[in-house]
Design a protein around this motif. Structure first.
Motif, short mmCIF file in Angstrom:
data_model
loop_
_atom_site.label_atom_id
_atom_site.label_comp_id
_atom_site.label_asym_id
_atom_site.label_seq_id
_atom_site.Cartn_x
_atom_site.Cartn_y
_atom_site.Cartn_z
N ALA A 20 0.82 -1.22 0.00
CA ALA A 20 0.00 0.00 0.00
C ALA A 20 0.85 1.26 0.00
CB ALA A 20 -0.91 -0.01 1.23
N VAL A 21 2.16 1.12 0.02
CA VAL A 21 3.05 2.28 0.10
C VAL A 21 3.49 2.69 -1.30
CG1 VAL A 21 5.20 3.19 1.02
CG2 VAL A 21 3.86 1.55 2.36
N GLU A 22 3.10 3.89 -1.71
CA GLU A 22 3.53 4.42 -3.00
C GLU A 22 4.92 5.03 -2.84
OE1 GLU A 22 1.35 6.85 -6.53
OE2 GLU A 22 1.60 7.96 -4.65
N VAL A 23 5.90 4.44 -3.53
CA VAL A 23 7.29 4.86 -3.39
C VAL A 23 7.67 5.87 -4.48
CG1 VAL A 23 9.68 4.06 -3.27
CG2 VAL A 23 7.85 2.64 -2.35
N LEU A 24 7.13 5.69 -5.69
CA LEU A 24 7.34 6.63 -6.78
C LEU A 24 6.00 6.96 -7.41
CD1 LEU A 24 10.42 5.01 -8.58
CD2 LEU A 24 10.47 7.01 -7.08
N SER A 25 5.81 8.21 -7.77
CA SER A 25 4.54 8.63 -8.36
C SER A 25 4.79 9.49 -9.59
CB SER A 25 3.72 9.42 -7.34
OG SER A 25 2.51 9.89 -7.92
N ASP A 26 4.56 8.90 -10.77
CA ASP A 26 4.54 9.62 -12.03
C ASP A 26 5.82 10.43 -12.26
OD1 ASP A 26 3.44 10.37 -14.45
OD2 ASP A 26 2.42 12.13 -13.63
N ILE A 27 6.97 9.75 -12.20
CA ILE A 27 8.26 10.42 -12.38
C ILE A 27 8.62 10.45 -13.85
CG2 ILE A 27 10.72 10.37 -11.84
CD1 ILE A 27 9.02 10.92 -9.41
N SER A 28 8.93 11.64 -14.36
CA SER A 28 9.34 11.81 -15.76
C SER A 28 10.54 12.74 -15.82
CB SER A 28 8.21 12.38 -16.61
OG SER A 28 7.10 11.51 -16.67
N PHE A 29 11.56 12.34 -16.57
CA PHE A 29 12.70 13.22 -16.84
C PHE A 29 13.54 12.60 -17.95
CE2 PHE A 29 14.27 10.22 -13.74
CZ PHE A 29 15.59 9.98 -14.09
N ARG A 219 22.56 19.00 -13.82
CA ARG A 219 21.16 19.19 -13.44
C ARG A 219 20.88 18.44 -12.16
NH1 ARG A 219 16.75 16.81 -16.11
NH2 ARG A 219 18.24 16.09 -17.67
N VAL A 220 19.95 18.94 -11.38
CA VAL A 220 19.55 18.34 -10.12
C VAL A 220 18.07 17.98 -10.18
CG1 VAL A 220 19.14 18.80 -7.66
CG2 VAL A 220 21.29 19.50 -8.71
N LEU A 221 17.75 16.78 -9.70
CA LEU A 221 16.36 16.39 -9.50
C LEU A 221 16.13 16.26 -8.00
CD1 LEU A 221 15.88 13.48 -12.10
CD2 LEU A 221 15.67 15.94 -12.48
N PHE A 222 15.09 16.88 -7.49
CA PHE A 222 14.79 16.80 -6.06
C PHE A 222 13.51 16.01 -5.85
CE2 PHE A 222 12.67 18.75 -2.28
CZ PHE A 222 13.50 18.16 -1.33
N LEU A 223 13.62 14.88 -5.14
CA LEU A 223 12.48 14.01 -4.86
C LEU A 223 12.07 14.13 -3.39
CD1 LEU A 223 13.20 12.74 -7.61
CD2 LEU A 223 12.82 10.49 -6.60
N ASP A 224 10.79 14.04 -3.14
CA ASP A 224 10.27 13.99 -1.77
C ASP A 224 8.99 13.16 -1.78
OD1 ASP A 224 10.26 14.73 1.03
OD2 ASP A 224 8.53 16.00 0.54
N ARG A 225 8.98 12.15 -0.93
CA ARG A 225 7.80 11.26 -0.82
C ARG A 225 7.39 10.69 -2.17
NH1 ARG A 225 3.95 14.38 3.69
NH2 ARG A 225 5.58 14.50 5.31
N GLY A 226 8.38 10.32 -2.96
CA GLY A 226 8.12 9.65 -4.22
C GLY A 226 7.73 10.54 -5.37
N ARG A 227 7.75 11.83 -5.16
CA ARG A 227 7.36 12.76 -6.22
C ARG A 227 8.54 13.67 -6.58
NH1 ARG A 227 1.80 12.74 -6.78
NH2 ARG A 227 0.72 11.62 -5.10
N MET A 228 8.62 14.03 -7.85
CA MET A 228 9.65 14.96 -8.28
C MET A 228 9.15 16.37 -8.02
SD MET A 228 11.95 14.97 -11.73
CE MET A 228 10.81 15.80 -12.83
N VAL A 229 9.71 16.98 -6.99
CA VAL A 229 9.25 18.28 -6.52
C VAL A 229 9.85 19.41 -7.34
CG1 VAL A 229 9.19 19.85 -4.54
CG2 VAL A 229 8.92 17.38 -4.19
N GLU A 230 11.11 19.22 -7.75
CA GLU A 230 11.80 20.33 -8.40
C GLU A 230 12.95 19.79 -9.24
OE1 GLU A 230 13.99 24.46 -6.92
OE2 GLU A 230 12.50 23.46 -5.63
N THR A 231 13.26 20.46 -10.34
CA THR A 231 14.42 20.14 -11.16
C THR A 231 14.99 21.43 -11.72
OG1 THR A 231 15.23 18.87 -13.06
CG2 THR A 231 13.02 19.78 -13.24
#
Length: 262
Positions: A20-29, A219-231
């Motif tokens: 039930a734990v979502e580790v990644l959510s809709d990551i694109s890069f 380039r930097v990708l910043f993830l938090d709680r399985g979501r890409m918050v910022e790049t």
């Protein structure tokens, strides 16, 4: 983010859950040839799982991964690849693990030679020459006949990098390559990684080494709680973060760094 005309890596809508734990959510890069992309974020944000989904050590629940335009893990028709085809693609994606993953019964030189010889079936003399050159590159030519048990952690990780390079990969993945090292050994591994970045090796690096990310990343990708918050570029991310979550993360890191220096 603008699409790259010919990305080496294209990650499209990748999601992954464990129960039930979502580790990644809709990551694109995307990652272009010669780019060094550092993936940052707090522990448990899904960074290592993202790397394992890229080379299909973990099967994504949704989304697609492409290496130089070719699908990874599933065919263009959406059918899961057989193990042989997936193994062929994985030979083009080098992986440097947190805990080295060297073969303990083989010497340093044999660790570099084994996969190119058995998997790629390249000529032994050619592989041997390249392996010696790679060991010289990472500063370990004199350790070629040593077994991993006789090496320091930093030396083991440098062997791991050389072993990944021996396969002539299109893409190199690093999963927190310095986190298992004593602090005094971290620098010798980061020097090798900086050199690879300057030489134009295409890399995706999960790391907690903020100074390295700021200096070496394109380039930097910043993830938090399985979501890409910022790049963004390192300068944008570290000097002008666009999100409050990124600002909080950087402030906490800065505070921890000051405490560690006392």
């Amino acid at each position: 983010m603008n699409a790259l005309p010919h990305p080496v890596l294209n990650v499209v809508g990748v999601s992954k859950s464990f129960g039930a734990v979502e580790v990644l959510s809709d990551i694109s890069f995307q990652v272009g040839k010669g780019e060094t992309v550092c993936v940052l974020g707090p522990s448990g944000s899904g960074k290592s799982t993202l790397l394992r989904c890229i080379n299909w050590l973990e099967k994504p629940d949704a989304g697609h991964v492409y290496l130089n335009g070719e699908p990874v893990g599933v065919t263009s028709a959406g059918v899961v690849m057989n193990d042989r085809r997936l193994s062929q693609i994985r030979t083009r994606i080098g992986m440097v693990f947190q805990h080295f993953a060297l073969w303990p019964h083989l010497t340093v030189l044999q660790n570099l030679i084994e996969a190119p010889l058995q998997v790629q079936r390249r000529p032994r003399a050619e592989i041997h020459e390249e392996a010696l050159a790679l060991l010289a590159k990472v500063g370990l030519h004199d350790k070629r006949d040593a077994f991993p048990a006789r090496l320091s952690g930093g030396q083991k990780q440098r062997v791991g990098i050389a072993r990944a390079l021996a396969m002539r990969p299109d893409l190199l993945l690093f999963d927190e390559p310095t986190s298992a090292l004593d602090p005094e050994l971290v620098g010798e591994v980061l020097v090798v990684m900086r050199d690879l970045a300057h030489e134009g090796m295409t890399m995706v690096i999960v790391t907690h080494e903020m100074t390295f990310a700021r200096e070496a990343a394109t380039r930097v990708l910043f993830l938090d709680r399985g979501r890409m918050v910022e790049t963004g570029t390192p300068d944008q991310f570290f000097s002008r973060p666009a999100t409050e979550r990124a600002r909080q993360f950087l402030q906490r890191y800065a505070a921890e760094a000051v405490t560690a220096q006392r």
